[in-house]
Design a protein around this motif. Structure first.
Motif, PDB file in Angstrom:
ATOM      1  N   ASP A 145       9.799  17.189  20.333  1.00  0.00           N
ATOM      2  CA  ASP A 145       8.522  16.554  20.061  1.00  0.00           C
ATOM      3  C   ASP A 145       8.201  15.578  21.190  1.00  0.00           C
ATOM      4  O   ASP A 145       9.039  14.750  21.562  1.00  0.00           O
ATOM      5  N   PHE A 146       6.982  15.657  21.737  1.00  0.00           N
ATOM      6  CA  PHE A 146       6.623  14.794  22.862  1.00  0.00           C
ATOM      7  C   PHE A 146       6.653  13.322  22.470  1.00  0.00           C
ATOM      8  O   PHE A 146       6.985  12.464  23.284  1.00  0.00           O
ATOM      9  N   ALA A 147       6.352  13.009  21.214  1.00  0.00           N
ATOM     10  CA  ALA A 147       6.422  11.615  20.753  1.00  0.00           C
ATOM     11  C   ALA A 147       7.850  11.090  20.871  1.00  0.00           C
ATOM     12  O   ALA A 147       8.070   9.938  21.268  1.00  0.00           O
ATOM     13  N   ASP A 148       8.842  11.931  20.543  1.00  0.00           N
ATOM     14  CA  ASP A 148      10.243  11.512  20.674  1.00  0.00           C
ATOM     15  C   ASP A 148      10.593  11.199  22.125  1.00  0.00           C
ATOM     16  O   ASP A 148      11.311  10.233  22.414  1.00  0.00           O
ATOM     17  N   VAL A 149      10.100  12.023  23.033  1.00  0.00           N
ATOM     18  CA  VAL A 149      10.324  11.797  24.465  1.00  0.00           C
ATOM     19  C   VAL A 149       9.791  10.415  24.856  1.00  0.00           C
ATOM     20  O   VAL A 149      10.465   9.635  25.530  1.00  0.00           O
ATOM     21  N   LEU A 150       8.583  10.121  24.402  1.00  0.00           N
ATOM     22  CA  LEU A 150       7.955   8.844  24.753  1.00  0.00           C
ATOM     23  C   LEU A 150       8.677   7.663  24.110  1.00  0.00           C
ATOM     24  O   LEU A 150       8.861   6.623  24.744  1.00  0.00           O
ATOM     25  N   PHE A 151       9.094   7.819  22.846  1.00  0.00           N
ATOM     26  CA  PHE A 151       9.822   6.737  22.179  1.00  0.00           C
ATOM     27  C   PHE A 151      11.141   6.438  22.892  1.00  0.00           C
ATOM     28  O   PHE A 151      11.521   5.275  23.065  1.00  0.00           O
ATOM     29  N   ALA A 188       1.645   5.063  23.372  1.00  0.00           N
ATOM     30  CA  ALA A 188       1.284   6.471  23.551  1.00  0.00           C
ATOM     31  C   ALA A 188       2.039   7.347  22.560  1.00  0.00           C
ATOM     32  O   ALA A 188       1.490   8.324  22.043  1.00  0.00           O
ATOM     33  N   ALA A 189       3.286   7.015  22.278  1.00  0.00           N
ATOM     34  CA  ALA A 189       4.074   7.788  21.309  1.00  0.00           C
ATOM     35  C   ALA A 189       3.446   7.716  19.923  1.00  0.00           C
ATOM     36  O   ALA A 189       3.344   8.729  19.217  1.00  0.00           O
ATOM     37  N   HIS A 190       2.995   6.520  19.540  1.00  0.00           N
ATOM     38  CA  HIS A 190       2.326   6.375  18.239  1.00  0.00           C
ATOM     39  C   HIS A 190       1.022   7.158  18.216  1.00  0.00           C
ATOM     40  O   HIS A 190       0.692   7.799  17.208  1.00  0.00           O
ATOM     41  N   ALA A 191       0.276   7.114  19.327  1.00  0.00           N
ATOM     42  CA  ALA A 191      -0.973   7.876  19.411  1.00  0.00           C
ATOM     43  C   ALA A 191      -0.710   9.369  19.327  1.00  0.00           C
ATOM     44  O   ALA A 191      -1.459  10.103  18.688  1.00  0.00           O
ATOM     45  N   GLU A 192       0.371   9.821  19.934  1.00  0.00           N
ATOM     46  CA  GLU A 192       0.750  11.235  19.869  1.00  0.00           C
ATOM     47  C   GLU A 192       1.033  11.638  18.421  1.00  0.00           C
ATOM     48  O   GLU A 192       0.623  12.711  17.963  1.00  0.00           O
ATOM     49  N   LEU A 193       1.713  10.773  17.676  1.00  0.00           N
ATOM     50  CA  LEU A 193       1.989  11.058  16.275  1.00  0.00           C
ATOM     51  C   LEU A 193       0.720  11.050  15.419  1.00  0.00           C
ATOM     52  O   LEU A 193       0.549  11.878  14.532  1.00  0.00           O
ATOM     53  N   ASP A 194      -0.151  10.098  15.720  1.00  0.00           N
ATOM     54  CA  ASP A 194      -1.357   9.921  14.901  1.00  0.00           C
ATOM     55  C   ASP A 194      -2.385  11.041  15.093  1.00  0.00           C
ATOM     56  O   ASP A 194      -2.901  11.585  14.129  1.00  0.00           O
ATOM     57  N   HIS A 195      -2.676  11.344  16.343  1.00  0.00           N
ATOM     58  CA  HIS A 195      -3.768  12.306  16.581  1.00  0.00           C
ATOM     59  C   HIS A 195      -3.531  13.244  17.750  1.00  0.00           C
ATOM     60  O   HIS A 195      -4.352  14.098  18.032  1.00  0.00           O
ATOM     61  N   GLY A 196      -2.413  13.085  18.436  1.00  0.00           N
ATOM     62  CA  GLY A 196      -2.123  13.946  19.585  1.00  0.00           C
ATOM     63  C   GLY A 196      -2.838  13.464  20.825  1.00  0.00           C
ATOM     64  O   GLY A 196      -4.027  13.192  20.790  1.00  0.00           O
ATOM     65  N   LEU A 197      -2.097  13.302  21.902  1.00  0.00           N
ATOM     66  CA  LEU A 197      -2.686  12.853  23.175  1.00  0.00           C
ATOM     67  C   LEU A 197      -3.380  14.006  23.852  1.00  0.00           C
ATOM     68  O   LEU A 197      -3.031  15.162  23.678  1.00  0.00           O
ATOM     69  N   VAL A 198      -4.365  13.685  24.664  1.00  0.00           N
ATOM     70  CA  VAL A 198      -5.059  14.705  25.464  1.00  0.00           C
ATOM     71  C   VAL A 198      -5.004  14.308  26.921  1.00  0.00           C
ATOM     72  O   VAL A 198      -4.720  13.205  27.271  1.00  0.00           O
TER      73      VAL A 198
END
Length: 198
Positions: A145-151, A188-198
Protein backbone atom coordinates in the motif's frame (compact mmCIF):
# COMPACT_ATOMS: atom_id res chain seq x y z
CA UNK A 1 22.51 61.75 -40.16
CA UNK A 2 22.65 58.00 -39.64
CA UNK A 3 22.03 55.50 -42.44
CA UNK A 4 20.44 53.17 -39.88
CA UNK A 5 16.86 52.30 -40.70
CA UNK A 6 14.29 52.49 -37.97
CA UNK A 7 11.61 49.86 -37.65
CA UNK A 8 8.37 49.95 -35.80
CA UNK A 9 8.57 47.78 -32.67
CA UNK A 10 7.14 44.32 -33.07
CA UNK A 11 3.63 43.96 -31.69
CA UNK A 12 3.50 41.21 -29.10
CA UNK A 13 0.21 39.67 -30.05
CA UNK A 14 -0.67 36.00 -30.05
CA UNK A 15 1.68 35.33 -32.96
CA UNK A 16 4.63 36.54 -30.87
CA UNK A 17 4.32 33.56 -28.52
CA UNK A 18 4.13 31.14 -31.41
CA UNK A 19 7.55 32.28 -32.61
CA UNK A 20 9.33 32.09 -29.24
CA UNK A 21 11.63 29.09 -29.07
CA UNK A 22 12.53 28.14 -25.56
CA UNK A 23 11.71 26.10 -22.51
CA UNK A 24 8.81 23.76 -22.03
CA UNK A 25 5.40 24.96 -20.99
CA UNK A 26 5.30 24.61 -17.16
CA UNK A 27 1.70 23.36 -17.31
CA UNK A 28 2.67 20.60 -19.74
CA UNK A 29 5.70 19.65 -17.63
CA UNK A 30 3.49 19.48 -14.53
CA UNK A 31 0.89 17.37 -16.32
CA UNK A 32 3.57 14.99 -17.61
CA UNK A 33 5.11 14.73 -14.14
CA UNK A 34 1.74 13.87 -12.62
CA UNK A 35 0.97 11.31 -15.34
CA UNK A 36 4.36 9.61 -14.95
CA UNK A 37 4.02 9.47 -11.17
CA UNK A 38 0.54 8.01 -11.43
CA UNK A 39 1.71 5.34 -13.87
CA UNK A 40 4.67 4.46 -11.65
CA UNK A 41 2.71 4.20 -8.42
CA UNK A 42 -0.68 2.93 -9.57
CA UNK A 43 0.73 0.76 -12.36
CA UNK A 44 3.38 -0.78 -10.12
CA UNK A 45 0.78 -1.73 -7.50
CA UNK A 46 -1.17 -3.71 -10.09
CA UNK A 47 1.71 -6.04 -10.90
CA UNK A 48 3.42 -8.83 -8.95
CA UNK A 49 6.57 -8.53 -11.06
CA UNK A 50 9.63 -8.26 -8.78
CA UNK A 51 11.57 -6.67 -11.63
CA UNK A 52 9.19 -3.70 -11.59
CA UNK A 53 10.04 -3.07 -7.93
CA UNK A 54 13.76 -3.23 -8.70
CA UNK A 55 13.42 -0.85 -11.66
CA UNK A 56 11.51 1.60 -9.48
CA UNK A 57 14.13 1.31 -6.76
CA UNK A 58 16.97 2.09 -9.14
CA UNK A 59 15.20 4.82 -11.12
CA UNK A 60 17.33 7.55 -9.56
CA UNK A 61 20.49 5.49 -10.21
CA UNK A 62 19.73 4.95 -13.88
CA UNK A 63 18.16 8.30 -14.71
CA UNK A 64 20.02 10.46 -12.19
CA UNK A 65 18.49 12.32 -9.28
CA UNK A 66 18.86 15.56 -11.28
CA UNK A 67 16.61 14.21 -14.04
CA UNK A 68 14.01 13.20 -11.47
CA UNK A 69 14.30 16.59 -9.80
CA UNK A 70 13.69 18.34 -13.11
CA UNK A 71 10.39 16.51 -13.49
CA UNK A 72 9.07 16.18 -9.93
CA UNK A 73 10.77 18.63 -7.55
CA UNK A 74 8.25 21.41 -8.19
CA UNK A 75 5.25 19.18 -7.51
CA UNK A 76 3.14 19.75 -4.37
CA UNK A 77 3.95 17.60 -1.35
CA UNK A 78 0.44 16.14 -1.38
CA UNK A 79 0.68 14.75 -4.92
CA UNK A 80 2.04 11.43 -6.19
CA UNK A 81 4.80 13.27 -8.05
CA UNK A 82 5.74 15.30 -4.96
CA UNK A 83 5.82 12.18 -2.82
CA UNK A 84 8.01 10.30 -5.30
CA UNK A 85 10.43 13.23 -5.40
CA UNK A 86 10.71 13.23 -1.61
CA UNK A 87 11.16 9.45 -1.45
CA UNK A 88 13.91 9.40 -4.08
CA UNK A 89 15.59 12.40 -2.44
CA UNK A 90 15.55 10.60 0.90
CA UNK A 91 17.08 7.48 -0.66
CA UNK A 92 19.77 9.50 -2.44
CA UNK A 93 20.68 11.23 0.82
CA UNK A 94 20.93 7.91 2.71
CA UNK A 95 23.22 6.50 0.00
CA UNK A 96 25.34 9.64 -0.22
CA UNK A 97 26.06 9.91 3.52
CA UNK A 98 25.05 6.69 5.32
CA UNK A 99 27.39 7.19 8.29
CA UNK A 100 25.88 10.59 9.16
CA UNK A 101 22.36 9.26 8.64
CA UNK A 102 23.11 6.32 10.95
CA UNK A 103 24.48 8.64 13.65
CA UNK A 104 21.45 10.93 13.43
CA UNK A 105 19.03 8.00 13.43
CA UNK A 106 20.81 6.41 16.40
CA UNK A 107 20.61 9.70 18.33
CA UNK A 108 16.89 10.01 17.68
CA UNK A 109 15.58 6.52 18.15
CA UNK A 110 15.47 6.63 21.97
CA UNK A 111 13.39 9.82 21.83
CA UNK A 112 10.99 8.78 19.05
CA UNK A 113 10.00 5.24 19.99
CA UNK A 114 6.80 4.97 17.96
CA UNK A 115 8.37 6.42 14.82
CA UNK A 116 11.36 4.09 15.25
CA UNK A 117 9.07 1.05 15.26
CA UNK A 118 7.09 2.26 12.21
CA UNK A 119 10.29 3.02 10.26
CA UNK A 120 11.38 -0.60 10.72
CA UNK A 121 15.16 -0.16 10.71
CA UNK A 122 17.16 -3.18 11.90
CA UNK A 123 18.84 -2.90 15.28
CA UNK A 124 21.54 -1.61 15.57
CA UNK A 125 20.95 0.95 12.80
CA UNK A 126 24.26 1.09 10.95
CA UNK A 127 24.85 2.45 7.44
CA UNK A 128 24.11 -0.91 5.78
CA UNK A 129 20.88 -1.32 7.74
CA UNK A 130 19.70 2.15 6.77
CA UNK A 131 20.43 1.57 3.08
CA UNK A 132 18.52 -1.72 3.29
CA UNK A 133 15.58 -0.03 5.02
CA UNK A 134 15.28 2.82 2.51
CA UNK A 135 15.48 0.34 -0.37
CA UNK A 136 12.78 -1.80 1.23
CA UNK A 137 10.57 1.27 1.60
CA UNK A 138 10.95 2.18 -2.07
CA UNK A 139 10.35 -1.42 -3.19
CA UNK A 140 7.08 -1.09 -1.31
CA UNK A 141 5.81 1.29 -3.99
CA UNK A 142 5.33 -1.77 -6.18
CA UNK A 143 4.62 -4.33 -3.52
CA UNK A 144 2.42 -2.76 -0.85
CA UNK A 145 0.00 0.00 0.00
CA UNK A 146 1.45 3.38 -1.00
CA UNK A 147 0.20 4.91 2.28
CA UNK A 148 2.36 2.39 4.18
CA UNK A 149 5.38 3.43 2.12
CA UNK A 150 4.76 7.07 3.02
CA UNK A 151 4.15 6.34 6.72
CA UNK A 152 7.43 4.41 6.97
CA UNK A 153 9.41 7.13 5.20
CA UNK A 154 7.78 9.77 7.40
CA UNK A 155 8.63 7.84 10.55
CA UNK A 156 12.24 7.45 9.43
CA UNK A 157 12.52 11.19 8.71
CA UNK A 158 10.97 12.00 12.12
CA UNK A 159 13.52 9.84 13.97
CA UNK A 160 16.35 11.53 12.04
CA UNK A 161 14.91 14.99 12.79
CA UNK A 162 14.71 14.09 16.49
CA UNK A 163 18.29 12.84 16.39
CA UNK A 164 19.49 16.01 14.68
CA UNK A 165 17.85 18.07 17.41
CA UNK A 166 19.87 16.23 20.09
CA UNK A 167 23.25 16.48 18.34
CA UNK A 168 25.60 19.44 18.41
CA UNK A 169 26.46 19.47 14.69
CA UNK A 170 23.23 19.97 12.72
CA UNK A 171 21.79 23.46 12.46
CA UNK A 172 18.26 24.40 13.44
CA UNK A 173 17.44 24.76 9.74
CA UNK A 174 18.61 21.18 9.07
CA UNK A 175 16.46 19.89 11.90
CA UNK A 176 13.48 21.85 10.61
CA UNK A 177 13.94 20.64 7.01
CA UNK A 178 13.87 17.00 8.08
CA UNK A 179 10.88 17.60 10.35
CA UNK A 180 8.99 19.30 7.51
CA UNK A 181 9.80 16.33 5.25
CA UNK A 182 8.43 13.95 7.89
CA UNK A 183 5.26 16.01 8.28
CA UNK A 184 4.74 16.27 4.51
CA UNK A 185 5.10 12.52 4.00
CA UNK A 186 2.82 11.72 6.92
CA UNK A 187 0.17 14.18 5.74
CA UNK A 188 0.37 12.69 2.23
CA UNK A 189 -0.04 9.20 3.69
CA UNK A 190 -3.25 10.26 5.43
CA UNK A 191 -4.48 11.87 2.21
CA UNK A 192 -3.71 8.65 0.33
CA UNK A 193 -5.83 6.72 2.83
CA UNK A 194 -8.66 9.25 2.78
CA UNK A 195 -9.12 9.85 -0.93
CA UNK A 196 -6.06 8.69 -2.85
CA UNK A 197 -3.33 11.00 -4.10
CA UNK A 198 -3.19 12.14 -7.71
Amino acid sequence: MSDRQHHRPMQRGSSFFETVVGGSDPAEVSEAADRAASLLVRGACETDDAEVAERLLHLADTEGIEAIAEVWSGSPADSLAGCLWRLFLLRSWVYADPATVAAEYEAGRAHAQVARVVAGVADPPGPDELRAMVDEVLRGIAGSDFADVLFRAAAFARVVATGRATLAGPSEAQVRRMLVLAEQLESAAHAELDHGLV
